[in-house]
Design a protein around this motif. Structure first.
Motif, PDB file in Angstrom:
ATOM      1  N   UNK A  25       0.823  -1.211   0.000  1.00 39.27           N
ATOM      2  CA  UNK A  25       0.000   0.000   0.000  1.00 39.27           C
ATOM      3  C   UNK A  25       0.859   1.263   0.000  1.00 39.27           C
ATOM      4  N   UNK A  26       2.053   1.200   0.559  1.00 41.05           N
ATOM      5  CA  UNK A  26       2.930   2.359   0.605  1.00 41.05           C
ATOM      6  C   UNK A  26       3.856   2.448  -0.604  1.00 41.05           C
ATOM      7  N   UNK A  27       4.101   1.336  -1.252  1.00 38.40           N
ATOM      8  CA  UNK A  27       5.033   1.289  -2.371  1.00 38.40           C
ATOM      9  C   UNK A  27       4.442   2.009  -3.573  1.00 38.40           C
ATOM     10  N   UNK A  28       5.184   2.947  -4.095  1.00 37.53           N
ATOM     11  CA  UNK A  28       4.722   3.670  -5.273  1.00 37.53           C
ATOM     12  C   UNK A  28       5.218   2.931  -6.507  1.00 37.53           C
ATOM     13  N   UNK A  29       4.294   2.440  -7.331  1.00 33.33           N
ATOM     14  CA  UNK A  29       4.739   1.703  -8.509  1.00 33.33           C
ATOM     15  C   UNK A  29       5.441   2.624  -9.494  1.00 33.33           C
ATOM     16  N   UNK A  30       6.435   2.054 -10.128  1.00 35.35           N
ATOM     17  CA  UNK A  30       7.147   2.833 -11.128  1.00 35.35           C
ATOM     18  C   UNK A  30       6.222   3.063 -12.316  1.00 35.35           C
ATOM     19  N   UNK A  31       6.280   4.268 -12.848  1.00 37.11           N
ATOM     20  CA  UNK A  31       5.475   4.573 -14.025  1.00 37.11           C
ATOM     21  C   UNK A  31       6.007   3.814 -15.226  1.00 37.11           C
ATOM     22  N   UNK A  32       5.109   3.347 -16.043  1.00 35.42           N
ATOM     23  CA  UNK A  32       5.521   2.637 -17.238  1.00 35.42           C
ATOM     24  C   UNK A  32       5.831   3.667 -18.312  1.00 35.42           C
ATOM     25  N   UNK A  33       6.963   3.504 -18.939  1.00 34.18           N
ATOM     26  CA  UNK A  33       7.412   4.444 -19.946  1.00 34.18           C
ATOM     27  C   UNK A  33       7.826   3.715 -21.214  1.00 34.18           C
ATOM     28  N   UNK A  34       7.832   4.471 -22.300  1.00 38.35           N
ATOM     29  CA  UNK A  34       8.327   3.970 -23.571  1.00 38.35           C
ATOM     30  C   UNK A  34       9.514   4.847 -23.946  1.00 38.35           C
ATOM     31  N   UNK A  35      10.618   4.210 -24.313  1.00 41.09           N
ATOM     32  CA  UNK A  35      11.784   4.960 -24.759  1.00 41.09           C
ATOM     33  C   UNK A  35      11.566   5.331 -26.220  1.00 41.09           C
ATOM     34  N   UNK A  36      11.532   6.635 -26.488  1.00 49.69           N
ATOM     35  CA  UNK A  36      11.317   7.097 -27.854  1.00 49.69           C
ATOM     36  C   UNK A  36      12.620   7.106 -28.645  1.00 49.69           C
ATOM     37  N   UNK A  37      13.647   7.708 -28.071  1.00 46.49           N
ATOM     38  CA  UNK A  37      14.961   7.751 -28.730  1.00 46.49           C
ATOM     39  C   UNK A  37      16.057   7.726 -27.687  1.00 46.49           C
ATOM     40  N   UNK A  38      17.228   7.320 -28.144  1.00 49.83           N
ATOM     41  CA  UNK A  38      18.426   7.368 -27.311  1.00 49.83           C
ATOM     42  C   UNK A  38      19.494   8.122 -28.078  1.00 49.83           C
ATOM     43  N   UNK A  39      20.200   8.981 -27.359  1.00 49.70           N
ATOM     44  CA  UNK A  39      21.281   9.732 -27.979  1.00 49.70           C
ATOM     45  C   UNK A  39      22.468   9.740 -27.035  1.00 49.70           C
ATOM     46  N   UNK A  40      23.503  10.435 -27.419  1.00 49.00           N
ATOM     47  CA  UNK A  40      24.688  10.523 -26.569  1.00 49.00           C
ATOM     48  C   UNK A  40      24.373  11.249 -25.269  1.00 49.00           C
ATOM     49  N   UNK A  41      23.367  12.095 -25.276  1.00 50.21           N
ATOM     50  CA  UNK A  41      23.003  12.847 -24.079  1.00 50.21           C
ATOM     51  C   UNK A  41      22.067  12.086 -23.151  1.00 50.21           C
TER      52      UNK A  41
END
Length: 176
Positions: free
Chosen positions: A67-83
Motif C-alpha cells: 500500500x505504501x510502495x509507489x509503482x514505477x510509471x511505465x514508460x516507452x523509450x522514444x529515442x536514445x542519444x549521446x546525451x
C-alpha cells in the motif's frame, strides 16, 4: 497493486471477516463457534497458533508495504542519444489517444489502454457514440486519426487499434 497482492488482500480480508463473524456470533450467545475458535486460536496448541500468527503477520506486512510502495510509471523509450534517453509515459500516450478520439464528431466518453503486441504497441479504445453516426465509419475514423496523431506526436508506430463502442448515447457530457 499487482494481481498477487490483490488475491492476497482478498484472502486476508475474507479470513478476518469470517473470524469477526464467528466472534460476533459468540458474543451474541451462540456457543457453537466458540469451540472452533478455541481450537484454532488457543495458544496451548502451538502447532496451529504460531504458524497461523506468523502467516498473518507476514501477509499483513506485505499488504502494508504494497500500500505504501509507489509503482514505477511505465514508460516507452522514444529515442536514445549521446546525451541520454527520451521517454514518454504510457499514461501520456493514453491521454493523447483520448483527446484525439474525443475530437471526432459523435464520439463521447473515451477511455484508452496501451498493450504490447509482437509488432510494437497496440491501443484499446472504449467509447460511447451518439445515435446519429455510422458506428463502423466512426470506428475506422478513430483508428486512422489516432494512429496518425500518435505517430506524429511521439514517433511510435501503432500496429493494432481495437475500438469498442460501449454505448450509443444521446446524452451530451456535462460541462463543469
Amino acid at each position: 497493486m499487482v494481481l498477487f497482492d490483490r488475491i492476497l488482500l482478498a484472502v486476508y480480508s475474507l479470513f478476518f471477516t469470517v473470524v469477526f463473524i464467528l466472534f460476533s456470533a459468540v458474543m451474541l450467545g451462540w456457543p457453537v463457534p466458540l469451540f472452533l475458535l478455541k481450537d484454532i486460536f488457543y495458544p496451548g496448541r502451538p502447532e496451529i497458533f504460531w504458524p497461523l500468527m506468523v502467516i498473518l503477520i507476514l501477509v499483513g506486512g506485505r499488504l502494508f508495504w504494497s500500500s505504501l510502495h509507489k509503482p514505477r510509471g511505465r514508460h516507452v523509450v522514444l529515442t536514445e542519444s549521446a546525451l541520454g534517453e527520451i521517454k514518454v509515459s504510457l499514461h501520456a500516450i493514453e491521454d493523447l489517444v483520448e483527446k484525439v478520439a474525443a475530437q471526432i464528431n459523435g464520439v463521447r466518453e473515451v477511455t484508452s489502454q496501451l498493450f504490447a503486441v509482437p509488432q510494437g504497441v497496440g491501443i484499446r479504445i472504449k467509447a460511447s457514440v451518439t445515435p446519429d453516426v455510422n458506428v463502423p465509419a466512426v470506428s475506422v475514423e478513430v483508428q486512422n486519426l489516432v494512429k496518425e496523431r500518435v505517430f506524429e506526436v511521439t514517433g511510435l508506430s501503432v500496429s493494432n487499434i481495437r475500438v469498442t463502442i460501449e454505448s450509443i448515447s444521446a446524452k451530451k457530457p456535462r460541462v463543469e
